[in-house]
Scaffold this motif. Structure first.
Motif, PDB file in Angstrom:
ATOM      1  N   GLU A   1      50.935  38.962  72.152  1.00  0.00           N
ATOM      2  CA  GLU A   1      49.823  39.842  72.498  1.00  0.00           C
ATOM      3  C   GLU A   1      50.084  41.295  72.113  1.00  0.00           C
ATOM      4  O   GLU A   1      49.178  42.123  72.151  1.00  0.00           O
ATOM      5  N   MET A   2      51.344  41.627  71.766  1.00  0.00           N
ATOM      6  CA  MET A   2      51.650  43.000  71.344  1.00  0.00           C
ATOM      7  C   MET A   2      51.441  43.125  69.839  1.00  0.00           C
ATOM      8  O   MET A   2      51.622  42.157  69.090  1.00  0.00           O
ATOM      9  N   ASP A   3      51.081  44.330  69.427  1.00  0.00           N
ATOM     10  CA  ASP A   3      51.087  44.558  67.982  1.00  0.00           C
ATOM     11  C   ASP A   3      52.492  44.986  67.576  1.00  0.00           C
ATOM     12  O   ASP A   3      53.377  45.193  68.427  1.00  0.00           O
ATOM     13  N   ALA A   4      52.741  45.099  66.281  1.00  0.00           N
ATOM     14  CA  ALA A   4      54.094  45.360  65.782  1.00  0.00           C
ATOM     15  C   ALA A   4      54.648  46.680  66.311  1.00  0.00           C
ATOM     16  O   ALA A   4      55.830  46.770  66.679  1.00  0.00           O
ATOM     17  N   HIS A   5      53.799  47.702  66.370  1.00  0.00           N
ATOM     18  CA  HIS A   5      54.259  49.001  66.837  1.00  0.00           C
ATOM     19  C   HIS A   5      54.698  48.924  68.296  1.00  0.00           C
ATOM     20  O   HIS A   5      55.741  49.476  68.680  1.00  0.00           O
ATOM     21  N   GLN A   6      53.905  48.217  69.134  1.00  0.00           N
ATOM     22  CA  GLN A   6      54.254  48.100  70.553  1.00  0.00           C
ATOM     23  C   GLN A   6      55.544  47.296  70.757  1.00  0.00           C
ATOM     24  O   GLN A   6      56.397  47.654  71.567  1.00  0.00           O
ATOM     25  N   LEU A   7      55.688  46.206  70.003  1.00  0.00           N
ATOM     26  CA  LEU A   7      56.887  45.374  70.133  1.00  0.00           C
ATOM     27  C   LEU A   7      58.121  46.156  69.702  1.00  0.00           C
ATOM     28  O   LEU A   7      59.186  46.073  70.336  1.00  0.00           O
ATOM     29  N   ALA A   8      58.002  46.907  68.616  1.00  0.00           N
ATOM     30  CA  ALA A   8      59.144  47.696  68.139  1.00  0.00           C
ATOM     31  C   ALA A   8      59.516  48.754  69.168  1.00  0.00           C
ATOM     32  O   ALA A   8      60.688  48.923  69.513  1.00  0.00           O
ATOM     33  N   GLU A   9      58.529  49.458  69.682  1.00  0.00           N
ATOM     34  CA  GLU A   9      58.800  50.569  70.585  1.00  0.00           C
ATOM     35  C   GLU A   9      59.396  50.088  71.900  1.00  0.00           C
ATOM     36  O   GLU A   9      60.297  50.719  72.459  1.00  0.00           O
ATOM     37  N   THR A  10      58.912  48.960  72.418  1.00  0.00           N
ATOM     38  CA  THR A  10      59.328  48.531  73.759  1.00  0.00           C
ATOM     39  C   THR A  10      60.514  47.577  73.773  1.00  0.00           C
ATOM     40  O   THR A  10      61.275  47.538  74.739  1.00  0.00           O
ATOM     41  N   THR A  11      60.699  46.790  72.701  1.00  0.00           N
ATOM     42  CA  THR A  11      61.630  45.656  72.788  1.00  0.00           C
ATOM     43  C   THR A  11      62.677  45.607  71.687  1.00  0.00           C
ATOM     44  O   THR A  11      63.757  45.033  71.890  1.00  0.00           O
ATOM     45  N   MET A  12      62.394  46.219  70.516  1.00  0.00           N
ATOM     46  CA  MET A  12      63.298  46.029  69.382  1.00  0.00           C
ATOM     47  C   MET A  12      63.975  47.308  68.890  1.00  0.00           C
ATOM     48  O   MET A  12      65.091  47.257  68.388  1.00  0.00           O
ATOM     49  N   ASP A  13      63.339  48.423  69.045  1.00  0.00           N
ATOM     50  CA  ASP A  13      63.918  49.674  68.547  1.00  0.00           C
ATOM     51  C   ASP A  13      65.096  50.094  69.439  1.00  0.00           C
ATOM     52  O   ASP A  13      64.922  50.315  70.632  1.00  0.00           O
ATOM     53  N   PRO A  14      66.307  50.198  68.872  1.00  0.00           N
ATOM     54  CA  PRO A  14      67.480  50.557  69.694  1.00  0.00           C
ATOM     55  C   PRO A  14      67.335  51.870  70.441  1.00  0.00           C
ATOM     56  O   PRO A  14      68.010  52.084  71.445  1.00  0.00           O
ATOM     57  N   LYS A  15      66.447  52.741  69.979  1.00  0.00           N
ATOM     58  CA  LYS A  15      66.285  54.042  70.636  1.00  0.00           C
ATOM     59  C   LYS A  15      65.511  53.934  71.958  1.00  0.00           C
ATOM     60  O   LYS A  15      65.648  54.793  72.825  1.00  0.00           O
ATOM     61  N   HIS A  16      64.655  52.918  72.090  1.00  0.00           N
ATOM     62  CA  HIS A  16      63.779  52.846  73.255  1.00  0.00           C
ATOM     63  C   HIS A  16      63.908  51.549  74.063  1.00  0.00           C
ATOM     64  O   HIS A  16      63.520  51.513  75.228  1.00  0.00           O
ATOM     65  N   ARG A  17      64.428  50.509  73.483  1.00  0.00           N
ATOM     66  CA  ARG A  17      64.402  49.183  74.116  1.00  0.00           C
ATOM     67  C   ARG A  17      65.360  49.105  75.311  1.00  0.00           C
ATOM     68  O   ARG A  17      66.239  49.946  75.488  1.00  0.00           O
ATOM     69  N   LEU A  18      65.165  48.021  76.065  1.00  0.00           N
ATOM     70  CA  LEU A  18      66.056  47.705  77.178  1.00  0.00           C
ATOM     71  C   LEU A  18      66.622  46.306  76.930  1.00  0.00           C
ATOM     72  O   LEU A  18      65.849  45.360  76.706  1.00  0.00           O
TER      73      LEU A  18
END
Length: 694
Positions: free
Chosen positions: A632-649
Motif C-alpha cells: 500500500e506504500m509508494d516507493a518514496h514512502q517505503l524508502a523513507e520509512t523502512t529502507m533508507d538507512p538514514k530514517h528507517r528503524l
C-alpha cells in the motif's frame, strides 16, 4: 711453523672434538630445554606445571587413597597443591641413599609408576613431573605427613637446601636433606607442595588462568566421582574459593558438555579387554630386558546425540586429557562408522546408492571417551596424544559390541531412541549430498558465478560485504515497490511466496528440498548447518521485510527459525534484522515551521499519542491512513520509512541465552502442540479484545 686454523666460509671453526660436547647433569637439562618437558615457557607451560602436581594427587585418589585435593594461588605468587593421600615415601631409597622425597624431586624418571607395584593406572608415567616443577621453580617447599610425623624439605631451582625465611627471595643455603619438622596425628597422611615459578624461565607475561584451572578441576571431578577438588585464589585480596564434586561420573560430564537438546539418553559403552605388550623391564641385575607383559584395558565411553550439528568430544587416559586424541579415539571413530553402516544395512532407512560417513554420525554427538591401562605410551611429556597401538583395536571392539546392542535393542525406550538416531544420521547424509549441489552458490559472488543465483534475486552492485544488505521480502507485489525504493548500489532483494517451510518440524533433507529455504541459503552464500561459514556470507545485513500484521509476524518467525536453526552464526554475530514498517501515516494540513508534512507511527499506542499531541498543538491533519501491507506504500514512502538507512528503524535479532532460545523456538514452532496451546490460551486472557483490528 704453526698451521693455519681451518674455518668454515662463515668464519666458524671446523674443530669438533669430545671436549666440545656439553653434558647436562640431572635437572640442568630441564632448565636448558624447558619446552621439551612442559611444552613452552608461556602461560601454557606455567599451567602444565600445576597439572603435573594435580595429576599426581589424582593418581593417588584413583588408587583409593584420599578424597580431597586443594589448590591455592597465593598473593606472594606461589602455588600450593595439598592432598590427603599416602604421602611421598620418606624412607631411604636403597640405590641412591637419598630419601624418597629427594629422589622424587631431584631425579628425572624416578617415581612409583614404573614397576607396577604402586599404581595400576596412573596419569603421571614418565617420573619427571615433580622433578620438572622443582627444576623450574625459584623455590619449592614440600611437607609430608607420614608415620605420625611431618617431614619437610626445600629446594632452589632443583638444588636441596634451606631458606632463612619465607618467600622466594629469602637467603638460601645449599645442602641438607629431609628433616622431621614436628609430630603429626596418628594415621594422618598427605603431601603439601608450595612452589614459586622461576621468573628466569617463564616469560614475564605468563600468568596462571583461573578459568582454565577451574575447567581442569571441574573436568577431573567428573572423571573421578566422589573426589573433592577445591581452588582458592588469593592473588587479589579477598580469597575466592570454589569446590568441584560430582558423583555422576562421565554420564554427568557428557550432559554438562552437550550444547543442544537431547534426542537420546546418555549411552554408556563399557568393557574390559586384555592385550600383551613387550616392554623393557629392570631385572634383578639392574639390566633392561624386553619382557612380555599382560595388560588390562578398561574402556568407558559416554555418548549422546542431540538436535544440533556441533560435535563435542573429550578423550582421557587414566584421567589425563588427550586433546589431540590418539589410538583410543581412532578406535572409537572407526567403530562408529562401521557399526552404523552395518546396522543401517539391515533397515530400510537408506535408499540404494546412499551411504553414511563419519561426519554424518558425528553431527550433534557429544562423547566422553575414557580408557584406563597401566603404563600407556604417550607422545611426549605433555601427554596430548595416546600412542599405545593395541588400544585402537580393543576400543573399537568394545564400541562395536555395545553400540550394536543399543542400535538393535528391542526394549521400547532404547528402540525408539535408536530409531531417532539412525534417522538423524540418514538425514545428515542426505543433507550433505544436497549441500554439494549448492556449493557454487556458497562462494563469494563474481561475474562467473552470478548466473547460478536464483533469477528472482535482485542483487546489488557492490562487492563490499560489510555494506551490502539483503532484504527478504514477502510477496511479489511488495517486491515491485521495494525495487523502486531500494538503493541498488548496496541493497539486494529476494522475494518469497507467503509462508516458508517450518524447519523446526521438518528434516534437513525436506528443508533443502523446499524452494524458498533453498533459495535463501543459496543467496546468503555461506552454507547451512555444520558447513556454515560466516566468512562466506555475501551480505553484511540480512533484513526480514514483511507486513506489520499477524501474517507478517508469522513469516518473520518462520524466517527467524530458519536462520537460528541452520545459519545461527549470522544471528550470533548480530547480522540478522527485522524491518519495522509503519502502521499509520498522518498527512498534516497546516504543518508548522520545522514539521514534516507526513508523520508516521509504528504501533497503536504511538498513534494515539501522536494524534493527541497534534490536536493539542492545533495542527490539523487528514484522516490518518492505516497501512494494511507494504504494497500500500509508494516507493518514496517505503524508502523513507523502512529502507533508507538514514530514517528507517531496524530490530536486531540476538541470542543472549541459546538454551532459552532453543526452548522458545521449540514451544512456538515444534512438534509438541499441547504446550503451544496452553501458551496461546494463557496469552488470550491477557489480550484486550478492543485492540483487535477486525
Amino acid at each position: 711453523m704453526p698451521t693455519a686454523k681451518k674455518t668454515s666460509p662463515a668464519g666458524e671453526s671446523r674443530d669438533y672434538e669430545a671436549r666440545h660436547l656439553l653434558v647436562l647433569e640431572g635437572l640442568e637439562a630441564v632448565r636448558k630445554r624447558p619446552g621439551m618437558y612442559v611444552g613452552s615457557t608461556d602461560t601454557r607451560g606455567l599451567m602444565h606445571c600445576v597439572w603435573e602436581l594435580i595429576d599426581n594427587t589424582v593418581d593417588e585418589a584413583l588408587g583409593g587413597f584420599g578424597d580431597k585435593v586443594e589448590v591455592f594461588l597465593n598473593a606472594d605468587g606461589s602455588i600450593a597443591v595439598h592432598d590427603h593421600a599416602r604421602g611421598i615415601p620418606v624412607d631411604k631409597e636403597p640405590r641412591t641413599g637419598l630419601s624418597g622425597v629427594e629422589v622424587v624431586f631431584t631425579r628425572l624418571h624416578a617415581g612409583g609408576k614404573f614397576g607396577g607395584g604402586s599404581y595400576n593406572a596412573a596419569g603421571g608415567l614418565h617420573g619427571v613431573g615433580s622433578s620438572v616443577v622443582n627444576a623450574l621453580s625459584s623455590r619449592l617447599d614440600v611437607e609430608v605427613d607420614r608415620g605420625s610425623a611431618t617431614w619437610g624439605m626445600s629446594f632452589q631451582r632443583g638444588v636441596p637446601g634451606e631458606f632463612a625465611g619465607p618467600g622466594e627471595k629469602a637467603k638460601f643455603t645449599p645442602g641438607g636433606g629431609l628433616k622431621k619438622l614436628r609430630r603429626a596425628k596418628k594415621g594422618v597422611t598427605g603431601t603439601r607442595i608450595t612452589y614459586w615459578p622461576d621468573k628466569q624461565i617463564f616469560h614475564p607475561g605468563a600468568e596462571l588462568s583461573l578459568e582454565e584451572l577451574k575447567g581442569r578441576l571441574r573436568q577431573t571431578s567428573f572423571l573421578v566421582p566422589g573426589l573433592s577438588l577445591t581452588v582458592t585464589d588469593a592473588r587479589n585480596g579477598e580469597p575466592e574459593v570454589e569446590t568441584f564434586l560430582h558423583d555422576g561420573g562421565i554420564s554427568e560430564f557428557c550432559e554438562y558438555l552437550a550444547p543442544d537438546e537431547a534426542v537420546t539418553d546418555v549411552i554408556r559403552l563399557q568393557g574390559s579387554e586384555q592385550f600383551t605388550e613387550t616392554v623393557p623391564m629392570l631385572d634383578d641385575d639392574g639390566h633392561m630386558t624386553p619382557t612380555d607383559v599382560d595388560r588390562d584395558l578398561d574402556v568407558d565411553i559416554a555418548v549422546r546425540w542431540g538436535k544440533g550439528y556441533e560435535t563435542t568430544l573429550r578423550s582421557f587416559v587414566n584421567v589425563i586429557a588427550t586433546p589431540k586424541g590418539g589410538t583410543h579415539v581412532q578406535g572409537f571413530d572407526r567403530s562408529l562408522t562401521r557399526t552404523f553402516g552395518k546396522v543401517l544395512e539391515g533397515t530400510r532407512l537408506l535408499k540404494n546408492g546412499e551411504e553414511v560417513i563419519k561426519d554424518d554420525i558425528l553431527e550433534g554427538m557429544t562423547a566422553v571417551v575414557t580408557t584406563r591401562l597401566a603404563e600407556p605410551q604417550f607422545e611426549g611429556q605433555t601427554k596430548e596424544v595416546l600412542g599405545t597401538p593395541a588400544v585402537a583395536r580393543l576400543t573399537g571392539k568394545v564400541v562395536d559390541r555395545e553400540l550394536s546392542a543399543f542400535l538393535t535393542s528391542t526394549k521400547r525406550d532404547a528402540k525408539a531412541q535408536a530409531r531417532t538416531v539412525l534417522e538423524k544420521v540418514v538425514s545428515a547424509s542426505r543433507a550433505r549430498v544436497a549441500a554439494r549441489q549448492h556449493k557454487e552458490a556458497q562462494r563469494r559472488k563474481n561475474a562467473l558465478e552470478s548466473s547460478s543465483l536464483p533469477p528472482k534475486l535482485k542483487d546489488c552492485r557492490s562487492n563490499d560485504v560489510d555494506r551490502c544488505e539483503l532484504f527478504i521480502v514477502e510477496g511479489d507485489s511488495a517486491l515491485g515497490t521495494a525495487q523502486a525504493a531500494r538503493n541498488s548500489e548496496f541493497q539486494a532483494l529476494l522475494p518469497i511466496r507467503g509462508k516458508i517451510l517450518n524447519v523446526q518440524k521438518a528434516s534437513v533433507g525436506d528443508m533443502l528440498k523446499n524452494a524458498e529455504c533453498a533459495s535463501i541459503i543459496q543467496v546468503v552464500g555461506a552454507g547451512s548447518g555444520r558447513s556454515f561459514d560466516l566468512d562466506g556470507a555475501r551480505y553484511g545485513k540480512i533484513i526480514f521485510m514483511a507486513d506489520a500484521d499477524s501474517d507478517g509476524a508469522h513469516i518473520r518467525t518462520l524466517l527467524a527459525t530458519l536462520f537460528f536453526r541452520y545459519m545461527r552464526p549470522l544471528v550470533e554475530a548480530g547480522r540478522v534484522y527485522s524491518a519495522v514498517p509503519p502502521l499509520h501515516r498522518f498527512e498534516l494540513s497546516n504543518p508548522k515551521k520545522g514539521m514534516d508534512k507526513y508523520l508516521y507511527t509504528y504501533n497503536d499506542q504511538e498513534y494515539q499519542r501522536k494524534a493527541a499531541e497534534l490536536t493539542k498543538k492545533g495542527v490539523n491533519f487528514k484522516e490518518p491512513q492505516r497501512y494494511k501491507g507494504l504494497g500500500e506504500m509508494d516507493a518514496h514512502q517505503l524508502a523513507e520509512t523502512t529502507m533508507d538507512p538514514k530514517h528507517r528503524l531496524l530490530r536486531r535479532l540476538t541470542v543472549d541465552d541459546v538454551a532459552a532460545a532453543e526452548t522458545t523456538f521449540e514451544l512456538l514452532m515444534g512438534n509438541d502442540v499441547a504446550p503451544r496451546r496452553e501458551f496461546l490460551i494463557d496469552g488470550a486472557y491477557q489480550l484486550d479484545a478492543a485492540t483487535i483490528d477486525a
